[in-house]
Design a protein around this motif. Structure first.
Motif, short mmCIF file in Angstrom:
data_model
loop_
_atom_site.label_atom_id
_atom_site.label_comp_id
_atom_site.label_asym_id
_atom_site.label_seq_id
_atom_site.Cartn_x
_atom_site.Cartn_y
_atom_site.Cartn_z
N ALA A 269 32.52 27.97 42.10
CA ALA A 269 33.50 27.20 43.55
C ALA A 269 34.80 27.75 42.12
CB ALA A 269 33.31 25.76 42.73
N ALA A 270 34.65 28.56 41.56
CA ALA A 270 36.29 28.99 41.72
C ALA A 270 36.18 30.25 40.83
CB ALA A 270 36.82 28.37 40.42
N GLY A 271 36.56 31.44 41.33
CA GLY A 271 36.85 33.01 40.83
C GLY A 271 37.86 33.16 39.81
N ASN A 272 38.87 32.09 39.25
CA ASN A 272 39.09 31.88 37.94
C ASN A 272 39.39 30.87 37.91
OD1 ASN A 272 40.47 34.40 39.46
ND2 ASN A 272 41.95 33.99 37.78
N PHE A 273 38.29 30.28 36.56
CA PHE A 273 37.93 28.93 36.52
C PHE A 273 39.25 29.09 34.85
CE2 PHE A 273 35.12 25.64 34.44
CZ PHE A 273 35.27 24.87 35.32
N TYR A 274 40.04 27.53 34.75
CA TYR A 274 40.28 28.08 33.68
C TYR A 274 39.88 25.66 32.97
CZ TYR A 274 43.84 29.99 35.79
OH TYR A 274 44.61 31.39 36.53
N ILE A 275 39.73 26.68 31.22
CA ILE A 275 39.09 25.17 30.27
C ILE A 275 40.59 24.43 29.51
CG2 ILE A 275 38.13 24.52 28.37
CD1 ILE A 275 35.96 26.87 29.91
N ASN A 276 40.79 23.52 29.85
CA ASN A 276 42.51 22.44 29.35
C ASN A 276 43.40 23.41 29.79
OD1 ASN A 276 40.47 20.48 28.38
ND2 ASN A 276 40.39 21.81 26.26
N ASP A 277 43.11 23.77 31.18
CA ASP A 277 45.18 24.40 31.05
C ASP A 277 44.93 24.22 33.23
OD1 ASP A 277 47.32 25.67 32.08
OD2 ASP A 277 46.49 27.64 30.33
N LYS A 278 46.24 24.19 33.68
CA LYS A 278 46.40 24.33 35.30
C LYS A 278 45.84 26.05 35.45
CE LYS A 278 50.53 26.04 34.63
NZ LYS A 278 50.89 27.17 35.44
N PRO A 279 45.46 25.22 36.81
CA PRO A 279 44.77 26.46 38.03
C PRO A 279 45.15 27.60 38.24
CG PRO A 279 44.78 24.65 38.79
CD PRO A 279 44.79 24.29 37.98
N THR A 280 46.40 28.04 37.87
CA THR A 280 47.77 28.67 38.16
C THR A 280 48.13 29.34 36.95
OG1 THR A 280 49.64 27.60 37.90
CG2 THR A 280 48.69 27.33 39.90
N GLY A 281 48.75 30.68 37.57
CA GLY A 281 50.01 31.30 36.55
C GLY A 281 48.86 32.29 35.77
N ALA A 282 48.15 32.64 36.13
CA ALA A 282 46.85 34.10 36.25
C ALA A 282 47.87 35.55 35.75
CB ALA A 282 45.83 34.93 37.02
N VAL A 283 47.78 35.94 34.70
CA VAL A 283 48.44 36.72 34.08
C VAL A 283 48.26 38.19 34.05
CG1 VAL A 283 49.48 38.12 32.45
CG2 VAL A 283 49.58 35.96 32.95
N VAL A 284 48.39 39.31 35.35
CA VAL A 284 47.89 40.69 34.66
C VAL A 284 47.34 41.13 33.52
CG1 VAL A 284 48.25 43.25 35.61
CG2 VAL A 284 49.32 41.30 37.19
N GLY A 285 45.89 41.39 33.44
CA GLY A 285 45.11 42.33 32.38
C GLY A 285 44.60 41.00 31.52
N LEU A 286 45.14 40.04 31.64
CA LEU A 286 44.51 38.68 30.59
C LEU A 286 42.83 38.10 32.14
CD1 LEU A 286 47.87 37.23 28.76
CD2 LEU A 286 46.71 39.33 27.99
N GLN A 287 43.65 37.80 33.40
CA GLN A 287 43.19 36.96 33.41
C GLN A 287 43.61 37.53 35.65
OE1 GLN A 287 45.91 34.84 33.13
NE2 GLN A 287 45.39 34.31 30.99
N PRO A 288 41.88 38.51 35.64
CA PRO A 288 42.03 39.60 36.89
C PRO A 288 41.95 38.13 38.05
CG PRO A 288 40.62 40.70 35.20
CD PRO A 288 41.20 39.03 34.09
N PHE A 289 41.94 38.35 39.04
CA PHE A 289 42.25 37.27 40.34
C PHE A 289 41.96 36.82 41.40
CE2 PHE A 289 44.47 34.30 42.81
CZ PHE A 289 44.68 33.19 42.55
N GLY A 290 41.17 36.48 41.26
CA GLY A 290 40.22 36.90 42.94
C GLY A 290 39.59 35.62 43.13
N GLY A 291 38.57 34.88 44.59
CA GLY A 291 37.60 34.17 44.55
C GLY A 291 37.21 33.85 45.92
N ALA A 292 35.77 34.07 45.13
CA ALA A 292 34.48 34.09 46.48
C ALA A 292 35.17 33.18 47.47
CB ALA A 292 33.45 34.65 45.93
#
Ligand code: NAD
Length: 541
Positions: A478-501
């Motif tokens: 359901a999500a290419g970037n999945f967050y546990i106890n955090d908002k689902p925005t704010g990906a940082v380069v190098g830390l959370q490579p970003f994209g979904g299917a």
């Protein structure tokens, strides 16, 4: 000739400046905001380093004060788009042949120029032209643009160093070629950093680019082109063609040397482009690479063990920062009955404090949506919810486009988990909430997984490890970037490579080595030391 084997050290993420009241950094930014607000610039087309003016003019305005014109721009037509393709092909002869280290050095110089000399220029242009407040401009136009450049140089050294095994009888090598042809970069309005990365990631890997920016982001995007030039990016490596989307798409995708699409934008535009590529498939020299990051219907899912204040904060920040105009913006939430009253009151308290208005009035958390089309589209979703028996608007619900395109942060409470606003991307400050019975956690996770065609971002709020693990498993796709106890925005380069299917794109993870791999076509070279002189195998002799 420099024949050293070179790898870059892992970079640090660019530090986010705070712009505290009275600080020198704020004073400098304010001076730049004032300067840009008091002039109207002219934005040309840039092809092979030459500025071209067609006289077919459009205007860049402040979304929060739409009578204020920041720039006029010249629109490219078929002729200029063809010229841009030829310029990209010509520039490629030299660009693909120089060492990747030389290309990386230009990218790192661009990063350094943005970090030091042009930070205020780019941040101010993003604030005024795309209506971002200081923090949103800083994390995008300055920090993320710089991070993409520095991390891509580092990651490219890892891509290039991946080599096959050799033996005592042979040497095997991979040569990382640029794609044969040119790359078409098509960028959205909402991130200056994405506009930069869409053109420069393929360029780092030796490709040359025809770049079609979004006309609503032209002010910052034009300044990017000027910074590239100052950093020494050779003419023709990136060709800048402000144009009507369909004009650029029709001409570029019909060209035999079209080698790849680097796209970020809506799902519907991506589908149009992909279909056009399919129609032209037989004309192309190679199968084009297609990389597209598209929309989202990003969720916050809450287990009964979560802390209400943490959930409320993530909903308010995740849904309403930059007016919900982030592909990752939270736009649907699933909340257990037992926590709803408390979460609702926290959300309403926070929303009662939020101020809406111009990004140059620093207390405003919410600014304007990008243009009249966006305003009308978002308001039509809100109006539909107002008159639906399935829904109740519990916060916001109003818009005013008389001066700027302002819409109140709006919360829709729905009884129908499949209501339109639980499924479709709205791309505005609208969050829809469905309250579920506490004992239907597993079933509601399945519902969340199946409700929307998208698969970009999502989060689970839970302090029960078994419940967290179940959510991770049930929401796996359901999500290419999945967050546990955090908002689902704010990906940082190098830390959370970003994209979904799913309908959110090809999931090639901007800011990761996966993305860079798409812009190179490896050639395997095998060298045999002593070639055989008898065609027969031993057992035949
Ligand atoms: P959009 O699809 O309207 O436009 C994107 C770009 O495509 C613009 O430059 C536009 O002019 C161009 N375009 C439109 N029709 C075209 C055509 N026929 N041929 C060629 N180009 C064409 O999107 P937008 O409103 O600029 O951006 C918002 C969308 O982008 C949202 O759906 C958002 O979710 C998505 N987005 C996704 C990500 C991600 O990483 N997944 C990041 C940012 C934005």
């Amino acid at each position: 000739m420099n024949n050293a084997i070179f790898t870059f050290e892992k970079p640090k993420n660019e530090e986010v400046k705070k712009y505290l009241p009275g600080s020198d950094e704020l004073k400098l930014l304010e001076a730049e905001l004032k300067r840009q607000s008091s002039m109207e610039i002219e934005i040309p087309i840039i092809i092979g380093g030459q500025e071209i003016r067609t006289g077919n003019i459009g205007k860049v305005v402040m979304p929060h004060d739409h009578s204020h014109v920041l720039a006029t721009y010249h629109l490219a037509g078929e002729n200029e788009i063809q010229m841009a393709i030829e310029a990209a092909k010509e520039a490629k002869r030299k660009w693909e042949r120089i060492s990747w280290l030389e290309r990386a050095s230009i990218m790192l110089k661009i990063a350094e120029l943005i970090s030091k000399k042009y930070r205020n220029l780019l941040n101010a242009a993003t604030m005024l032209g795309q209506s971002k407040n200081i923090y949103q401009a800083e994390i995008d136009a300055a920090c993320e643009t710089i991070d993409f450049l520095r991390f891509n140089a580092y990651l490219a050294s890892r891509v290039y160093s991946a080599q096959p095994f050799s033996t005592e009888t042979q040497i095997n090598r991979l040569e990382y070629r640029a794609l044969e042809g040119f790359v078409f970069a098509v960028s959205p309005f909402n991130f200056t950093s994405i506009a930069s990365n869409l053109a420069l990631a393929p360029a780092l890997m030796g490709n040359t680019v025809v770049w079609k920016p979004a006309t609503t982001a032209l002010l910052s995007n034009y300044y990017l082109m000027q910074i590239y030039k100052e950093a020494g990016l050779p003419d023709g490596v990136v060709n800048f063609i402000p144009s009507k989307g369909s004009d650029a798409g029709n001409v570029v995708l019909a060209h035999r040397d079209f080698a790849g699409l680097h796209f970020t934008g809506s799902n519907s535009t991506f589908n149009i482009l992909w279909k056009k590529i399919a129609q032209n498939l037989e004309n192309y020299k190679s199968y084009p690479r297609i990389v597209g990051e598209t929309g989202g219907k990003d969720f916050v899912f809450v287990h009964k063990s979560a802390k209400p204040i943490e959930v409320a904060t993530s909903i308010v920040a995740g849904a309403f920062e930059y007016q919900g105009q982030k592909c990752s913006a939270a736009s649907r939430a699933y909340i257990p009955e037992s926590l709803w009253i408390e979460i609702k009151s926290e959300i309403q308290r926070m929303l009662s404090e939020i101020k809406i208005g111009s990004p140059v009035v620093y207390q405003n958390f919410v600014n304007a949506v990008i243009d009249k089309n966006a305003f009308d589209r978002i308001m039509s979703y809100i109006e539909e919810a107002k008159y639906s028996p399935d829904c109740q608007i519990i916060s916001g619900g109003n818009g005013d486009d008389s001066k700027g395109y302002f819409i109140e942060p709006t919360i829709i409470l729905t009884k129908n988990p499949n209501f339109k606003t639980m499924q479709e991307e709205i791309f505005g400050p609208v969050m829809t909430i469905y309250v579920y019975p506490d004992d239907k956690y597993s079933e509601t996770l399945e519902l969340c997984d199946e409700t929307s065609p998208y698969g970009l971002t999502g989060s689970i709020f839970s302090n029960d490890k078994y419940a967290t693990v179940e959510a991770c498993a049930k929401l796996r796709h359901a999500a290419g970037n999945f967050y546990i106890n955090d908002k689902p925005t704010g990906a940082v380069v190098g830390l959370q490579p970003f994209g979904g299917a799913r309908a959110s794109g090809t999931n090639d993870k901007a800011g990761g080595h996966f993305n860079l791999m798409r812009w190179t076509s490896p050639r395997t070279l095998k060298e045999t030391f002593i070639p055989p002189t008898d065609y027969r195998y031993d057992y035949m002799k």
